[in-house]
Write a protein that holds these residues in place. Structure first.
Motif, PDB file in Angstrom:
ATOM      1  N   PHE A   1       0.629 -16.182  -7.502  1.00  0.00           N
ATOM      2  CA  PHE A   1       0.699 -15.055  -6.572  1.00  0.00           C
ATOM      3  C   PHE A   1       0.533 -13.744  -7.337  1.00  0.00           C
ATOM      4  CE2 PHE A   1       3.516 -18.345  -4.629  1.00  0.00           C
ATOM      5  CZ  PHE A   1       2.709 -18.643  -3.529  1.00  0.00           C
ATOM      6  N   PRO A   2      -0.646 -13.484  -7.892  1.00  0.00           N
ATOM      7  CA  PRO A   2      -0.826 -12.293  -8.733  1.00  0.00           C
ATOM      8  C   PRO A   2      -0.592 -10.980  -7.992  1.00  0.00           C
ATOM      9  CG  PRO A   2      -2.937 -13.345  -8.248  1.00  0.00           C
ATOM     10  CD  PRO A   2      -1.879 -14.286  -7.793  1.00  0.00           C
ATOM     11  N   VAL A   3      -0.942 -10.931  -6.702  1.00  0.00           N
ATOM     12  CA  VAL A   3      -0.750  -9.693  -5.936  1.00  0.00           C
ATOM     13  C   VAL A   3       0.740  -9.411  -5.774  1.00  0.00           C
ATOM     14  CG1 VAL A   3      -1.196  -8.504  -3.756  1.00  0.00           C
ATOM     15  CG2 VAL A   3      -2.918 -10.050  -4.716  1.00  0.00           C
TER      16      VAL A   3
ATOM     17  N   GLU B   1      14.542 -17.832   4.480  1.00  0.00           N
ATOM     18  CA  GLU B   1      14.568 -16.466   5.007  1.00  0.00           C
ATOM     19  C   GLU B   1      13.274 -15.712   4.719  1.00  0.00           C
ATOM     20  OE1 GLU B   1      19.414 -15.827   4.533  1.00  0.00           O
ATOM     21  OE2 GLU B   1      18.039 -15.277   2.937  1.00  0.00           O
ATOM     22  N   LEU B   2      12.619 -16.038   3.627  1.00  0.00           N
ATOM     23  CA  LEU B   2      11.399 -15.321   3.258  1.00  0.00           C
ATOM     24  C   LEU B   2      10.138 -15.919   3.881  1.00  0.00           C
ATOM     25  CD1 LEU B   2      11.925 -14.653  -0.575  1.00  0.00           C
ATOM     26  CD2 LEU B   2      12.011 -12.982   1.269  1.00  0.00           C
ATOM     27  N   TYR B   3       9.986 -17.239   3.812  1.00  0.00           N
ATOM     28  CA  TYR B   3       8.725 -17.917   4.150  1.00  0.00           C
ATOM     29  C   TYR B   3       8.228 -17.551   5.548  1.00  0.00           C
ATOM     30  CZ  TYR B   3       5.310 -21.659   4.689  1.00  0.00           C
ATOM     31  OH  TYR B   3       4.151 -22.359   4.885  1.00  0.00           O
ATOM     32  N   PRO B   4       6.922 -17.277   5.708  1.00  0.00           N
ATOM     33  CA  PRO B   4       5.846 -17.306   4.707  1.00  0.00           C
ATOM     34  C   PRO B   4       5.671 -15.994   3.957  1.00  0.00           C
ATOM     35  CG  PRO B   4       4.907 -16.876   6.851  1.00  0.00           C
ATOM     36  CD  PRO B   4       6.397 -17.014   7.054  1.00  0.00           C
ATOM     37  N   ASN B   5       6.597 -15.063   4.157  1.00  0.00           N
ATOM     38  CA  ASN B   5       6.499 -13.784   3.450  1.00  0.00           C
ATOM     39  C   ASN B   5       7.011 -13.914   2.018  1.00  0.00           C
ATOM     40  OD1 ASN B   5       5.618 -11.802   5.601  1.00  0.00           O
ATOM     41  ND2 ASN B   5       7.404 -12.701   6.600  1.00  0.00           N
ATOM     42  N   LEU B   6       6.535 -13.040   1.184  1.00  0.00           N
ATOM     43  CA  LEU B   6       7.054 -12.911  -0.171  1.00  0.00           C
ATOM     44  C   LEU B   6       7.782 -11.591  -0.348  1.00  0.00           C
ATOM     45  CD1 LEU B   6       4.010 -14.298  -2.209  1.00  0.00           C
ATOM     46  CD2 LEU B   6       6.230 -15.411  -1.906  1.00  0.00           C
ATOM     47  N   LEU B   7       7.226 -10.536   0.249  1.00  0.00           N
ATOM     48  CA  LEU B   7       7.851  -9.215   0.199  1.00  0.00           C
ATOM     49  C   LEU B   7       7.743  -8.567   1.576  1.00  0.00           C
ATOM     50  CD1 LEU B   7       6.448  -7.790  -3.185  1.00  0.00           C
ATOM     51  CD2 LEU B   7       8.780  -8.593  -2.758  1.00  0.00           C
TER      52      LEU B   7
ATOM     53  N   LEU C   1       8.391   0.064   5.346  1.00  0.00           N
ATOM     54  CA  LEU C   1       7.652   1.144   5.986  1.00  0.00           C
ATOM     55  C   LEU C   1       7.007   0.687   7.288  1.00  0.00           C
ATOM     56  CD1 LEU C   1       5.888   2.754   2.876  1.00  0.00           C
ATOM     57  CD2 LEU C   1       8.087   3.346   3.912  1.00  0.00           C
ATOM     58  N   ASP C   2       6.362  -0.479   7.233  1.00  0.00           N
ATOM     59  CA  ASP C   2       5.666  -1.015   8.398  1.00  0.00           C
ATOM     60  C   ASP C   2       5.458  -2.510   8.171  1.00  0.00           C
ATOM     61  OD1 ASP C   2       3.749  -1.778  10.373  1.00  0.00           O
ATOM     62  OD2 ASP C   2       3.130   0.311  10.553  1.00  0.00           O
ATOM     63  N   PRO C   3       5.811  -3.362   9.153  1.00  0.00           N
ATOM     64  CA  PRO C   3       5.656  -4.813   8.966  1.00  0.00           C
ATOM     65  C   PRO C   3       4.232  -5.240   8.615  1.00  0.00           C
ATOM     66  CG  PRO C   3       6.999  -4.367  10.901  1.00  0.00           C
ATOM     67  CD  PRO C   3       6.481  -3.039  10.419  1.00  0.00           C
ATOM     68  N   LYS C   4       3.233  -4.445   9.008  1.00  0.00           N
ATOM     69  CA  LYS C   4       1.844  -4.826   8.716  1.00  0.00           C
ATOM     70  C   LYS C   4       1.527  -4.751   7.221  1.00  0.00           C
ATOM     71  CE  LYS C   4      -0.267  -0.249   9.456  1.00  0.00           C
ATOM     72  NZ  LYS C   4      -1.203   0.528  10.309  1.00  0.00           N
ATOM     73  N   TYR C   5       2.376  -4.060   6.462  1.00  0.00           N
ATOM     74  CA  TYR C   5       2.176  -3.968   5.017  1.00  0.00           C
ATOM     75  C   TYR C   5       2.944  -5.052   4.249  1.00  0.00           C
ATOM     76  CZ  TYR C   5       0.367   0.694   6.125  1.00  0.00           C
ATOM     77  OH  TYR C   5      -0.353   1.741   6.635  1.00  0.00           O
TER      78      TYR C   5
ATOM     79  N   ILE D   1       2.374 -15.288   1.590  1.00  0.00           N
ATOM     80  CA  ILE D   1       1.870 -16.170   0.531  1.00  0.00           C
ATOM     81  C   ILE D   1       0.349 -16.289   0.556  1.00  0.00           C
ATOM     82  CG2 ILE D   1       4.004 -17.502   0.392  1.00  0.00           C
ATOM     83  CD1 ILE D   1       2.659 -19.683   2.043  1.00  0.00           C
ATOM     84  N   TYR D   2      -0.249 -16.128   1.733  1.00  0.00           N
ATOM     85  CA  TYR D   2      -1.704 -16.294   1.824  1.00  0.00           C
ATOM     86  C   TYR D   2      -2.444 -15.064   1.305  1.00  0.00           C
ATOM     87  CZ  TYR D   2      -0.019 -20.088   4.700  1.00  0.00           C
ATOM     88  OH  TYR D   2       0.654 -21.211   5.126  1.00  0.00           O
ATOM     89  N   GLU D   3      -1.871 -13.893   1.539  1.00  0.00           N
ATOM     90  CA  GLU D   3      -2.478 -12.662   1.017  1.00  0.00           C
ATOM     91  C   GLU D   3      -2.267 -12.527  -0.487  1.00  0.00           C
ATOM     92  OE1 GLU D   3      -1.823  -9.680   4.823  1.00  0.00           O
ATOM     93  OE2 GLU D   3      -0.087 -10.305   3.643  1.00  0.00           O
ATOM     94  N   ALA D   4      -1.170 -13.085  -0.984  1.00  0.00           N
ATOM     95  CA  ALA D   4      -0.828 -12.898  -2.393  1.00  0.00           C
ATOM     96  C   ALA D   4      -1.401 -13.972  -3.301  1.00  0.00           C
ATOM     97  CB  ALA D   4       0.696 -12.886  -2.547  1.00  0.00           C
ATOM     98  N   ALA D   5      -1.836 -15.104  -2.727  1.00  0.00           N
ATOM     99  CA  ALA D   5      -2.169 -16.274  -3.538  1.00  0.00           C
ATOM    100  C   ALA D   5      -3.512 -16.150  -4.252  1.00  0.00           C
ATOM    101  CB  ALA D   5      -2.181 -17.519  -2.662  1.00  0.00           C
ATOM    102  N   SER D   6      -3.623 -16.876  -5.355  1.00  0.00           N
ATOM    103  CA  SER D   6      -4.910 -17.057  -6.022  1.00  0.00           C
ATOM    104  C   SER D   6      -5.794 -17.960  -5.153  1.00  0.00           C
ATOM    105  CB  SER D   6      -4.695 -17.709  -7.397  1.00  0.00           C
ATOM    106  OG  SER D   6      -3.893 -16.913  -8.229  1.00  0.00           O
TER     107      SER D   6
END
Length: 345
Positions: A76-78, A281-287, A291-295, A299-304
């Motif tokens: 998850f480099p991002v 509690e996190l899944y599928p989010n990582l962070l 400020l806004d839930p859209k940001y 895991i899919y946006e962050a993954a290699s």
């Protein structure tokens, strides 16, 4: 999207990273906890025994941190970039304290002077306390959310924004958990008057942990509502908090019967179950973005790429058993009570 055992690759890697950090929390957690108690031991002999209880294993425990950090960066480099740029201060402090802790362990016994040994005792104990606390602070910020803006860039306004009330409570809870975990480990490695003192300290440690855990849990339910969304949508998941509470309750019960091996098992299980709760509690989010839930970053946006994750899963399949085997071998070799000799710390 490619899958492995019915799970997509980002989910598989989420589980791999979670497993590695759980292993790190269990293993380095008890030696941070043992170090946090260090200044409560007044006699030189007691401090040497406590230090040598973790002496053969502390550096091997940190292997799990290195592998976990590498797995996070590779998978998850991002997320890695966003997390470290957002929480730069606590991570740099963590690096400083982990260096000082290692120096204190190695330097303490190099000179016989009392002031020299007391100096490194203080460094060792304070570093252990701060490392446990900072891990909790980072976890609290991850759970609560971070000021992430467009392009997953940190948009916070303050240098010490990471020191918010929830992060501080999570830091204290993590510290008290590790102190109880560490006290049980030391009870497995000591005897005599130090053993008797540790039985008393464990009782106090468990009380502090239960109080801090209850306060943090209540605050979470009242003020961090997004962490309970998955539980509300899937009531079957409530089995996990129930198992966690049962595991926590089992620790003082077993300790009162002086069954410290099983108490340590349930203490380790408690750490694992708490990490499972974090994952749910996190899944599928990582962070989460405050400020806004859209940001928010999942895991899919962050993954290699799937190809990269697939290749790395092969490395996990080969390297995972090797790390587990090495860990088992070390603890098997150094099992039993501490016996000081000329080569001890």
């Amino acid at each position: 999207m490619e899958t492995f055992l019915g799970l997509d690759y980002p989910t598989c890697w989420f589980l791999v990273v979670g497993g590695l950090f759980s292993g790190y929390a269990i293993l380095d957690g008890f030696d941070f906890g043992a170090g946090a108690w260090h200044l409560f031991f007044k006699k030189e002999q007691s401090r040497r025994i406590a230090l040598n209880a973790v002496g053969p294993v502390w550096d091997g425990n940190e292997v799990w941190l290195v592998i976990g950090g590498g797995a996070l960066f590779a998978g998850f480099p991002v997320m890695y970039a966003t997390l470290f740029s957002s929480l730069y201060v606590p991570f740099m402090l963590f690096l400083v304290f982990i260096i000082f802790r290692a120096i204190a362990i190695e330097f303490r016994g190099k000179e016989p002077m009392l002031w020299w040994r007391r100096l490194w005792d203080v460094c060792y104990s304070i570093s252990s306390i701060m490392l446990a606390f900072l891990l909790g602070v980072v976890l609290g910020n991850v759970l609560q959310g971070i000021a992430i803006g467009p392009n997953f860039e940190y948009a916070g306004s303050g240098f010490f924004e990471f020191l918010n009330p929830y992060a501080l409570m999570t830091g204290v809870t993590t510290l008290t958990l590790f102190m109880a975990h560490g006290a049980i480990y030391l009870l497995l490695k000591t005897e005599g008057r130090l053993f008797a003192k540790l039985t008393y300290l464990l009782k106090k440690g468990m009380i502090f942990f239960m109080v801090s855990f209850a306060i943090t849990s209540l605050y979470t339910l009242l003020y961090i509502p997004h962490l309970s969304d998955d539980f509300k949508s899937n009531p079957a998941l409530f089995i996990m908090p129930l198992l966690t509470f049962m595991s926590i309750a089992n620790v003082p019960r077993l300790a009162s019967k002086r069954n410290y091996k099983m108490a340590f098992f349930f203490s380790s299980l408690t750490v694992s179950l708490l990490m499972v709760l974090v994952a749910i509690e996190l899944y599928p989010n990582l962070l989460f973005s405050t400020l806004d839930p859209k940001y928010s970053l999942d895991i899919y946006e962050a993954a290699s790429s799937d190809k990269s994750l697939g290749i790395m899963l092969l490395f996990v399949a080969i390297g995972g058993p090797l790390v587990l085997g090495y860990t088992f071998f070390v603890y098997r070799t150094f099992r039993g009570k501490v016996q000081l000799d000329d080569h001890s710390y």
